[in-house]
Structures are given as C-alpha cells and as structure tokens.
Design a protein around this motif. Sequence first.
Motif, short mmCIF file in Angstrom:
data_model
loop_
_atom_site.label_atom_id
_atom_site.label_comp_id
_atom_site.label_asym_id
_atom_site.label_seq_id
_atom_site.Cartn_x
_atom_site.Cartn_y
_atom_site.Cartn_z
N UNK A 171 1.97 102.22 -48.23
CA UNK A 171 3.09 101.50 -47.61
C UNK A 171 4.41 101.95 -48.22
N UNK A 172 4.46 102.07 -49.54
CA UNK A 172 5.69 102.51 -50.21
C UNK A 172 6.09 103.91 -49.75
N UNK A 186 -4.55 98.95 -54.12
CA UNK A 186 -3.61 99.89 -54.74
C UNK A 186 -3.29 101.04 -53.79
N UNK A 187 -4.32 101.60 -53.16
CA UNK A 187 -4.10 102.69 -52.21
C UNK A 187 -3.22 102.27 -51.05
N UNK A 233 -4.20 107.05 -44.90
CA UNK A 233 -5.12 106.49 -45.88
C UNK A 233 -6.54 106.74 -45.39
N UNK A 234 -7.41 107.15 -46.29
CA UNK A 234 -8.79 107.44 -45.92
C UNK A 234 -9.72 106.52 -46.69
N UNK A 246 -18.17 99.30 -46.18
CA UNK A 246 -17.55 98.46 -45.16
C UNK A 246 -16.08 98.81 -44.99
N UNK A 247 -15.62 98.76 -43.76
CA UNK A 247 -14.22 99.05 -43.48
C UNK A 247 -13.41 97.77 -43.57
N UNK A 248 -12.58 97.67 -44.63
CA UNK A 248 -11.76 96.47 -44.84
C UNK A 248 -10.27 96.78 -44.88
N UNK A 249 -9.93 98.04 -44.92
CA UNK A 249 -8.54 98.44 -45.12
C UNK A 249 -7.61 97.97 -44.00
N UNK A 250 -8.09 97.89 -42.79
CA UNK A 250 -7.24 97.50 -41.66
C UNK A 250 -6.89 96.02 -41.62
#
Length: 111
Positions: free
Chosen positions: A12-13, A6-7, A23-24, A29-33
């Motif tokens: 992106x929008x 959702x974040x 985005x923070x 675990x880092x999965x956002x990228x």
Amino acid sequence: MGKTTVGASVGVAAARSGLDVLLVELEGDSRLGRPFGAGPLGYAPTELERFDGGGRLRARHLTAREAMRQYLDAGGINRITERLPRTGLVDLVTSAAPGLADLVLLGKIRQ
C-alpha cells in the motif's frame, strides 16, 4: 504482525507513492484480499486499489500446481497438462525434488 499484513502494508505504501505493486500470495488459504473488500484471490491478478498518485495495488494467489501446469502448457504439452493434476504426477514431482515447487513459483513470479 504477520507476513501477509506486513506485505500488504508495504504494498500500500509503495502504491500510494505512485508505483504499480503486485502482491503475490503463495499456497495456502487466500486471505490477502479480505482487508481490501475482495474475496479469495485467484491465479490472475486482481486489482485491489488504485491511488491518486497513479499507483495501483494488485494481488494474485499462486500455487506450484497451477504454475507447473502453465509452464507445461507454454512448452507445448498442453494436451496432457489437464490430465496431470488428476494423476497426482505434478504433486509427486514437486514433492520428490526438494525445492522444485519453490523454484516453479519463483519463476512464475519473475515471469
């Protein structure tokens, strides 16, 4: 949908509409990228995407430990800040005072 999804979608929008978005990702675990073709995020902001309208999407991964170390460095105590994480003192302080880790992270995001 999860919080990360959702974040990222909202980010992106906003970036597509011409805004600069950071985005923070906190702790864990880092999965956002991954959806953007980037590996695990680091402490420094990473640019994930740049849009035609001038907006850009960046992201970073924050931990209370690293944020606390940077605050101590900025406060002129940098000679001992490299040793503190090894002693476990940062973990002790942030876990002994409820909410301190969250406060440190919010302060870093604001900064």
